[in-house]
Motif scaffolding. Structure first.
Motif, PDB file in Angstrom:
ATOM      1  N   LEU A 341       0.795  -1.227   0.000  1.00  0.00           N
ATOM      2  CA  LEU A 341       0.000   0.000   0.000  1.00  0.00           C
ATOM      3  C   LEU A 341       0.829   1.279   0.000  1.00  0.00           C
ATOM      4  O   LEU A 341       0.276   2.365   0.135  1.00  0.00           O
ATOM      5  CB  LEU A 341      -0.930   0.019   1.218  1.00  0.00           C
ATOM      6  N   HIS A 342       2.131   1.199  -0.173  1.00  0.00           N
ATOM      7  CA  HIS A 342       2.955   2.401   0.003  1.00  0.00           C
ATOM      8  C   HIS A 342       2.618   3.500  -0.999  1.00  0.00           C
ATOM      9  O   HIS A 342       2.815   4.682  -0.722  1.00  0.00           O
ATOM     10  CB  HIS A 342       4.444   2.044  -0.056  1.00  0.00           C
ATOM     11  N   ASN A 343       2.111   3.154  -2.175  1.00  0.00           N
ATOM     12  CA  ASN A 343       1.738   4.164  -3.183  1.00  0.00           C
ATOM     13  C   ASN A 343       0.233   4.405  -3.217  1.00  0.00           C
ATOM     14  O   ASN A 343      -0.315   4.816  -4.247  1.00  0.00           O
ATOM     15  CB  ASN A 343       2.227   3.736  -4.571  1.00  0.00           C
ATOM     16  N   VAL A 410       1.946   1.354   8.486  1.00  0.00           N
ATOM     17  CA  VAL A 410       1.582   1.547   7.081  1.00  0.00           C
ATOM     18  C   VAL A 410       1.475   3.032   6.758  1.00  0.00           C
ATOM     19  O   VAL A 410       1.977   3.499   5.727  1.00  0.00           O
ATOM     20  CB  VAL A 410       0.252   0.826   6.771  1.00  0.00           C
ATOM     21  N   THR A 411       0.845   3.804   7.630  1.00  0.00           N
ATOM     22  CA  THR A 411       0.718   5.240   7.396  1.00  0.00           C
ATOM     23  C   THR A 411       2.082   5.916   7.330  1.00  0.00           C
ATOM     24  O   THR A 411       2.328   6.765   6.470  1.00  0.00           O
ATOM     25  CB  THR A 411      -0.144   5.885   8.497  1.00  0.00           C
ATOM     26  N   VAL A 412       2.985   5.542   8.224  1.00  0.00           N
ATOM     27  CA  VAL A 412       4.341   6.102   8.196  1.00  0.00           C
ATOM     28  C   VAL A 412       5.030   5.735   6.883  1.00  0.00           C
ATOM     29  O   VAL A 412       5.707   6.565   6.264  1.00  0.00           O
ATOM     30  CB  VAL A 412       5.161   5.603   9.401  1.00  0.00           C
ATOM     31  N   THR A 413       4.847   4.513   6.437  1.00  0.00           N
ATOM     32  CA  THR A 413       5.471   4.071   5.184  1.00  0.00           C
ATOM     33  C   THR A 413       4.932   4.852   4.005  1.00  0.00           C
ATOM     34  O   THR A 413       5.685   5.305   3.130  1.00  0.00           O
ATOM     35  CB  THR A 413       5.230   2.570   4.963  1.00  0.00           C
ATOM     36  N   VAL A 414       3.614   5.010   3.949  1.00  0.00           N
ATOM     37  CA  VAL A 414       3.000   5.753   2.849  1.00  0.00           C
ATOM     38  C   VAL A 414       3.558   7.178   2.799  1.00  0.00           C
ATOM     39  O   VAL A 414       3.823   7.718   1.712  1.00  0.00           O
ATOM     40  CB  VAL A 414       1.462   5.766   3.002  1.00  0.00           C
ATOM     41  N   CYS A 415       3.770   7.777   3.948  1.00  0.00           N
ATOM     42  CA  CYS A 415       4.208   9.167   4.022  1.00  0.00           C
ATOM     43  C   CYS A 415       5.712   9.332   3.779  1.00  0.00           C
ATOM     44  O   CYS A 415       6.145  10.336   3.223  1.00  0.00           O
ATOM     45  CB  CYS A 415       3.849   9.735   5.394  1.00  0.00           C
TER      46      CYS A 415
END
Length: 491
Positions: A341-343, A410-415
């Motif tokens: 989900l990173h992108n 996940v949120t940290v990764t996305v950002c």
């Protein structure tokens, strides 16, 4: 209907075949290995991009509109508004499938009139004497003379609505310090500024703060992940509510990555025998969440490329995590979900701001060596949607994952997945994704800059460069099993 292409019978869309027969034109049908884009089809057939004709389905209050242009051209939305007196936007993938019911998903024949669709042909189409187009299937190209193609376009309007993008040295977008190649003569600022009317921007911003609802299956999986008493049986029951989702998880568990030699008959087998509760919950959560969006299928940011990049990144992150020192390894399931989900921001961007995303997709394709973050800052900070979009896909995606209460990792990764200096909370996850994306870029996958992973970052993760290369090559060698999953996800 079937035609002969050499020694092989080939099928094309029935409506296209009937139109060719009615027009009485001379043409040739050539079959080839199925491809996922017109660029691939042209390369496979040895055809110049300039001779290949494509079509884009747009829509507005008047109904659908098909714009026909060479493969090497971009739609000029500013010119289009001047011609029509209105502002059409790209149709969704589902709307396109409905408009061309006898065509394979993802292919649009440049013959709108035969489907009852208003059609606009850019005059540049007729600059070439010999033309080619895809007739509603991904494994056939029709070769036809210019005069024959004109006859097929009876009833279509010919007017300038596109700008050349084949000779990209003519323009450079300023303002960001990087040379963004844009078509010569294209007023990029005016084009983007004309995309989204102010009332629509306000509506989109309101939607953005509300955000799309999380799919029901994803909500139930998220609840199970938070329940310490949840069992493999309860997880299997939820995943099986979506048969295609269940099949994808079983397919992944059966892949060579896990070296399981037995036969997996059900999602329960995948949980108990191979993947475990955490891994299946994370995988199913990510796949279900992605189904909330139906963005355009083609291009470097389209759904096919999105799921290919995400699937390979998730698998590579999962394997790299196992190579880290035992005491610092992240949770395998969360690592996989972070890679998948990173992108996510691109999905939300394409969902809410279709015209801007359409242009961004084309410019990323035209500038393969330019980081996507640099391109989106140049494109998305110009129009009336600048207040939201100039933050880019990482921040937009983080809004969504936080709103949906996905794991903080996940949120940290996305950002932070483009930030090689990030060493804050949950840093291992975005750091691993950045490493995975740098490695995958060497194989033409993803949107990272084409450079090796930073040595300092590898050291921080406890990864040895030689070992990361070995892991990458093993992944690519067995990539056919991932490609099967990608095809199902992007369908």
């Amino acid at each position: 209907m079937e035609l002969s292409a050499g020694d092989r019978p080939v099928s094309i869309a029935a409506t296209v075949q009937q139109a060719l027969a009615r027009a009485g034109v001379v043409y040739e049908v050539r079959g080839h290995t199925a491809t996922e884009s017109l660029e691939e089809a042209a390369r496979t057939c040895g055809v110049s991009f300039r001779r290949f004709v494509r079509a884009v389905l747009l829509k507005d209050a008047h109904g659908p509109l098909l714009v026909v242009l060479p493969l090497t051209y971009l739609i000029d939305f500013h010119a289009l508004e001047g011609l029509l007196g209105r502002r059409p936007v790209p149709a969704s993938a589902d709307e396109t499938v409905a408009a061309f019911p006898d065509c394979e998903p993802g292919t649009v024949p440049p013959l709108g009139a035969i489907y009852g669709i208003e059609t606009l042909v850019d005059p540049s189409v007729y600059d070439s004497e010999d033309l080619c187009f895809e007739p509603g299937v991904h494994n056939v190209v029709v070769h036809i003379r210019r005069s024959g193609f004109r006859r097929l376009q009876a009833g279509a309007r010919v007017a300038g609505c596109a700008q050349a993008a084949s000779e990209l040295q003519g323009g450079t977008a300023g303002g960001s310090g990087s040379e963004l190649r844009v078509p010569e003569g294209l007023d990029l600022d005016s084009m983007v500024a004309s995309f989204t009317p102010a009332p629509e921007v306000r509506r989109h911003i309101e939607e953005l703060y509300e955000l799309p609802p999380m799919p029901a299956v994803a909500q139930r999986i998220l609840q199970l992940r938070a329940d310490p008493a949840a069992s493999a049986e309860s997880l299997a029951e939820v995943v099986e509510l979506d048969p295609s989702l269940s099949a994808q998880v079983v397919r992944y568990a059966s892949s060579p990555f896990f070296s399981y030699r037995g036969k997996l008959e059900s999602i329960r087998d995948a949980i108990v025998r191979v993947l475990g509760f955490d891994m299946v919950a994370s995988m199913a959560l990510g796949l279900a969440a992605g189904r909330a969006f139906r963005n355009p299928p083609d291009g470097p940011l389209g759904m096919r490329a999105f799921w290919r990049h995400s699937t390979y990144c998730a698998a590579l992150v999962q394997t790299l995590a196992k190579a880290m020192p035992a005491g610092s390894r992240p949770r395998p399931g969360i690592a996989y979900l972070a890679g998948l989900l990173h992108n996510f921001g691109f999905l939300l961007m394409g969902h809410l701001f279709q015209p801007e995303f359409f242009l961004l997709n084309k410019l990323v394709a035209a500038n393969p060596e330019t980081p996507v973050t640099a391109i989106e800052k140049r494109v998305l900070c110009m129009g009336q949607a600048r207040d939201v979009l100039c933050m880019g896909h990482p921040s937009i995606g983080a809004w969504l994952t936080h709103s949906w209460r996905l794991p903080d990792e996940v949120t940290v990764t996305v950002c932070e997945h483009h930030n090689e200096d990030y060493d804050g909370e949950h840093a291992a996850y975005p750091n691993l994704v950045l490493v995975a994306n740098r490695l995958l870029r060497c194989h033409g996958i993803g949107d990272e800059i084409p450079e090796p992973p930073p040595e300092a970052l590898l050291a921080r993760l406890g990864l040895v460069p030689e070992r990361t290369e070995e892991i990458l090559e093993a992944l690519m060698a067995s990539g056919s099993s991932l490609d099967v999953i990608v095809r199902y996800l992007a369908a």
